[in-house]
Design a protein around this motif. Structure first.
Motif, PDB file in Angstrom:
ATOM      1  N   PRO A  34       0.823  -1.204   0.000  1.00  0.00           N
ATOM      2  CA  PRO A  34       0.000   0.000   0.000  1.00  0.00           C
ATOM      3  C   PRO A  34       0.859   1.257   0.000  1.00  0.00           C
ATOM      4  N   LYS A  35       0.330   2.311  -0.579  1.00  0.00           N
ATOM      5  CA  LYS A  35       1.071   3.561  -0.663  1.00  0.00           C
ATOM      6  C   LYS A  35       1.222   4.214   0.703  1.00  0.00           C
ATOM      7  N   SER A  36       0.237   4.033   1.555  1.00  0.00           N
ATOM      8  CA  SER A  36       0.303   4.632   2.885  1.00  0.00           C
ATOM      9  C   SER A  36      -0.510   3.781   3.844  1.00  0.00           C
ATOM     10  N   ALA A  37      -0.328   4.066   5.174  1.00  0.00           N
ATOM     11  CA  ALA A  37      -1.057   3.307   6.184  1.00  0.00           C
ATOM     12  C   ALA A  37      -2.566   3.438   5.993  1.00  0.00           C
ATOM     13  N   GLY A  38      -2.995   4.590   5.542  1.00  0.00           N
ATOM     14  CA  GLY A  38      -4.424   4.808   5.345  1.00  0.00           C
ATOM     15  C   GLY A  38      -5.023   3.967   4.239  1.00  0.00           C
ATOM     16  N   ASP A  39      -4.195   3.428   3.346  1.00  0.00           N
ATOM     17  CA  ASP A  39      -4.684   2.572   2.268  1.00  0.00           C
ATOM     18  C   ASP A  39      -4.886   1.134   2.710  1.00  0.00           C
ATOM     19  N   ILE A  40      -4.331   0.766   3.873  1.00  0.00           N
ATOM     20  CA  ILE A  40      -4.389  -0.629   4.316  1.00  0.00           C
ATOM     21  C   ILE A  40      -5.802  -0.951   4.802  1.00  0.00           C
ATOM     22  N   SER A  41      -6.292  -2.101   4.394  1.00  0.00           N
ATOM     23  CA  SER A  41      -7.656  -2.490   4.755  1.00  0.00           C
ATOM     24  C   SER A  41      -7.713  -3.988   5.039  1.00  0.00           C
ATOM     25  N   THR A 318       3.629 -10.337  18.726  1.00  0.00           N
ATOM     26  CA  THR A 318       4.239 -11.002  17.590  1.00  0.00           C
ATOM     27  C   THR A 318       3.218 -11.131  16.471  1.00  0.00           C
ATOM     28  N   VAL A 319       3.723 -11.311  15.258  1.00  0.00           N
ATOM     29  CA  VAL A 319       2.874 -11.395  14.076  1.00  0.00           C
ATOM     30  C   VAL A 319       3.044 -12.777  13.439  1.00  0.00           C
ATOM     31  N   TYR A 320       1.946 -13.435  13.207  1.00  0.00           N
ATOM     32  CA  TYR A 320       1.961 -14.760  12.574  1.00  0.00           C
ATOM     33  C   TYR A 320       2.564 -14.665  11.178  1.00  0.00           C
ATOM     34  N   GLN A 321       3.542 -15.518  10.905  1.00  0.00           N
ATOM     35  CA  GLN A 321       4.229 -15.429   9.623  1.00  0.00           C
ATOM     36  C   GLN A 321       3.313 -15.751   8.445  1.00  0.00           C
ATOM     37  N   GLY A 322       2.294 -16.551   8.680  1.00  0.00           N
ATOM     38  CA  GLY A 322       1.361 -16.899   7.615  1.00  0.00           C
ATOM     39  C   GLY A 322       0.163 -15.977   7.511  1.00  0.00           C
ATOM     40  N   SER A 323       0.220 -14.818   8.172  1.00  0.00           N
ATOM     41  CA  SER A 323      -0.902 -13.877   8.115  1.00  0.00           C
ATOM     42  C   SER A 323      -1.214 -13.476   6.679  1.00  0.00           C
ATOM     43  N   ALA A 324      -2.496 -13.411   6.365  1.00  0.00           N
ATOM     44  CA  ALA A 324      -2.936 -12.971   5.037  1.00  0.00           C
ATOM     45  C   ALA A 324      -2.951 -11.452   4.924  1.00  0.00           C
ATOM     46  N   ASN A 325      -2.678 -10.768   6.039  1.00  0.00           N
ATOM     47  CA  ASN A 325      -2.681  -9.304   6.011  1.00  0.00           C
ATOM     48  C   ASN A 325      -1.564  -8.791   6.919  1.00  0.00           C
ATOM     49  N   LEU A 326      -0.340  -8.986   6.474  1.00  0.00           N
ATOM     50  CA  LEU A 326       0.809  -8.540   7.257  1.00  0.00           C
ATOM     51  C   LEU A 326       0.833  -7.024   7.473  1.00  0.00           C
ATOM     52  N   PRO A 327       0.530  -6.189   6.471  1.00  0.00           N
ATOM     53  CA  PRO A 327       0.585  -4.741   6.703  1.00  0.00           C
ATOM     54  C   PRO A 327      -0.321  -4.275   7.842  1.00  0.00           C
ATOM     55  N   ALA A 328      -1.552  -4.785   7.891  1.00  0.00           N
ATOM     56  CA  ALA A 328      -2.462  -4.398   8.971  1.00  0.00           C
ATOM     57  C   ALA A 328      -1.973  -4.938  10.309  1.00  0.00           C
TER      58      ALA A 328
END
Length: 430
Positions: A34-41, A318-328
């Motif tokens: 995404p271009k910016s944090a605001g674009d993440i959904s 921590t963040v799950y490595q298999g997350s389908a939405n890593l940016p969020a």
């Protein structure tokens, strides 16, 4: 929240050959940036292991603030029991089904999760935009093999809690700074007040300050040697045995933690090696209720190294490595651990922040936060091995035998070292 190796004792030997299914997923969130944090959904799931009644409401409220800041992101908040979350997460991560995107993780589990590729490295991500404000002890818990796998959320360590009135009655003007002073003060307290100096907790988490104080540890990853039975460790456990024999109230090994708490908060022992999680219970007892100022805080006594050290506890996100939405997921981890969030958490739950800037005058009006703030300078992480939780199981078994006089210190630690060797392939007994 009770902390100790009662947690680790439930951990069985780790199957090192297991392949993490989560590690094979790159996560669809990485396919386009995404271009910016605001674009993440999108929707992400957050597993929170805080106390469901006393702490969870604070975390839920912060989630609402996060969603207001990032309206395109929805967080599926789930409060998961701390006692069962480890096995639940391992099962979900291994199968790739039902794992959360973000999880509140006990600091002792970071090396294991990272080695199994269940959690994502966070260096260079939005989750770790500013690490300079984190205190060093908690930040060190996030590391494994040169990478960062967590964002420090809340922290704790062990310190010396003491009854000021009993000290005064015994003519002691300051808390002990060495284990020899601890034993000597216990003798004075017993003679002047009739009360034992302490209650030895046979849980080996509470043995760690004595090991660290002698420069000892469970093992040395750099040399791949098991060190739990070397001369420094033997000296540390010999001191622990001496404290048990000379300075402790009678220990009920079947219910040691609860009995330890009861004797201290009711003024039946003068000192405890304990953590900030116990204070809310301590001040309900007859020795401190209505007189919280009677509760003293100090660093653990030092061993022959002259340096007081205790294990760093607490939780990292921590963040799950298999997350389908890593940016969020990265954004949530960053938001929940920023200074403003940590101040809110500290004020409303009484847990210690991991950021220096979060120790504001308002936050440190809480006596236990103020009391443990300087003690946190003595904190150091446990050895960064995936098997570290499992190592405490044989050590626990042998430590109890040592305290009860069933085996000598050397024999007990030699037996623990042999069991360590089964859990640490490629390691030799030093």
């Amino acid at each position: 929240m009770r902390r100790g190796i009662s947690i680790a004792a439930a951990v069985t030997a780790i199957a090192l050959g297991a392949t993490a299914c989560g590690g094979s997923h790159s996560g669809s969130g990485t396919s386009s940036k995404p271009k910016s944090a605001g674009d993440i959904s999108g929707t992400i799931t957050y597993w929170d292991t805080s106390d469901a009644s006393t702490e969870a409401p604070t975390y839920k409220a912060l989630i609402k603030k996060f969603e207001a800041k990032y309206p395109k992101i929805k967080v599926n908040y789930q409060n998961v029991d701390f006692g069962s979350v480890e096995q639940k997460f391992k099962s979900a991560a291994k199968t790739g089904k039902g794992a959360p995107d973000v999880i509140r993780t006990d600091v002792g589990l970071i090396p294991e999760y990272a080695s199994l590729h269940y959690i994502a490295p966070l260096d260079g991500t939005a989750a770790l935009q500013d690490t300079s404000d984190f205190t060093q002890g908690p930040l060190n818990t996030t590391k494994y093999e040169g990478k960062t796998y967590g964002v420090p959320s809340v922290t704790d360590t062990l310190g010396l809690l003491y009854n000021k009135a009993l000290f005064k009655k015994a003519g002691i003007t300051a808390p002990p700074t060495t284990w020899d002073e601890f034993i000597a003060d216990s003798k004075k307290i017993k003679a002047k007040t009739g009360v034992p100096g302490t209650y030895v907790n046979p849980d080996t988490y509470f043995l760690m300050p004595l090991l660290f104080g002698e420069g000892a540890d469970l093992a040395d990853p750099a040399t791949k040697k098991i060190t739990i039975n070397d001369a420094a460790a033997v000296k540390a456990v010999t001191t622990a045995k001496k404290i048990y024999d000379t300075s402790s109230a009678k220990v009920d090994f079947a219910s040691s933690y609860d009995n330890m708490q009861t004797t201290f908060k009711d003024g039946k022992v003068a000192m405890l090696i304990q953590g900030p999680w116990s204070v809310s219970d301590d001040i309900t007892g007859s020795a401190f209720k209505g007189n919280e100022a009677n509760l003293g805080y100090a660093a653990v006594p030092a061993g022959s190294t002259g340096k007081a050290q205790s294990p760093t506890g607490g939780h990292d996100l921590t963040v799950y490595q298999g997350s389908a939405n890593l940016p969020a997921s990265y954004l949530l981890a960053a938001f929940m651990t920023n200074s403003a969030s940590q101040q809110t958490i500290a004020k409303e739950t009484g847990t210690l922040p991991t950021r220096t800037s979060a120790y504001t005058p308002e936050v440190t009006t809480d006596n236990k936060i103020a009391g443990f703030k300087s003690i946190m300078d003595t904190a150091r992480p446990r050895v960064a091995l995936p098997q570290v939780g499992s190592l405490f199981v044989p050590l626990q078994q042998q430590y109890v035998k040592i305290l009860q006089g069933d085996v000598s210190v050397q024999a007990g630690l030699d037996a623990a070292a042999k069991q360590f060797a089964q859990l640490l392939p490629g390691y030799s007994i030093g």
